[in-house]
Design a protein around this motif. Structure first.
Motif: not given
Length: 128
Positions: A96-121
């Motif tokens: 569960l710790r591995k899964i939760w930490r993987l979600f943290f990394i994936l969601l952080c990267v997704t969040y950052a990409l969405l913000w970057l796309i939003g700023v560019i748009r």
């Protein structure tokens, strides 16, 4: 009451604030940097599920909250199967710790990409 709602809204739109706040509190209480980062990541992960969904909705005007949950369940299932095949006996807390930490990394990267796309748009819309 409005102050609490504003604080929660700020945490949802900018989860880095919650991460830094949680890290500072945990670091002060525990005096251990690595453990404090883990606690801050664990707490922020829960909020990132909402944040990614909301930012995606703002940027693309589409709801994906349910899709994020389905993808998270599929990733957790895949990691559980991989863990089971490699060890035969699963340590639930470790998994569960591995899964939760993987979600943290994936969601952080997704969040950052969405913000970057939003700023560019926004910049492209402003320029044209």
């Amino acid at each position: 009451m409005n102050d609490i709602i504003n604080l929660i809204s700020a945490f949802i739109l900018i989860p880095a604030i919650l991460f830094i706040f949680t890290f500072a509190v945990a670091k002060y209480a525990l005096k251990k940097r690595k453990k404090s980062i883990g606690i801050a990541a664990d707490i922020t992960t829960f909020l990132l599920f909402f944040s990614v969904s909301i930012v995606f909705n703002i940027v693309f005007d589409k709801e994906i909250g349910f899709l994020i949950i389905i993808i998270a369940i599929l990733i957790a299932t895949l990691l559980t199967i991989l863990e089971w095949r490699s060890k035969k006996e699963i340590e639930v807390q470790s998994l569960l710790r591995k899964i939760w930490r993987l979600f943290f990394i994936l969601l952080c990267v997704t969040y950052a990409l969405l913000w970057l796309i939003g700023v560019i748009r926004y910049v492209l819309k402003y320029i044209s």
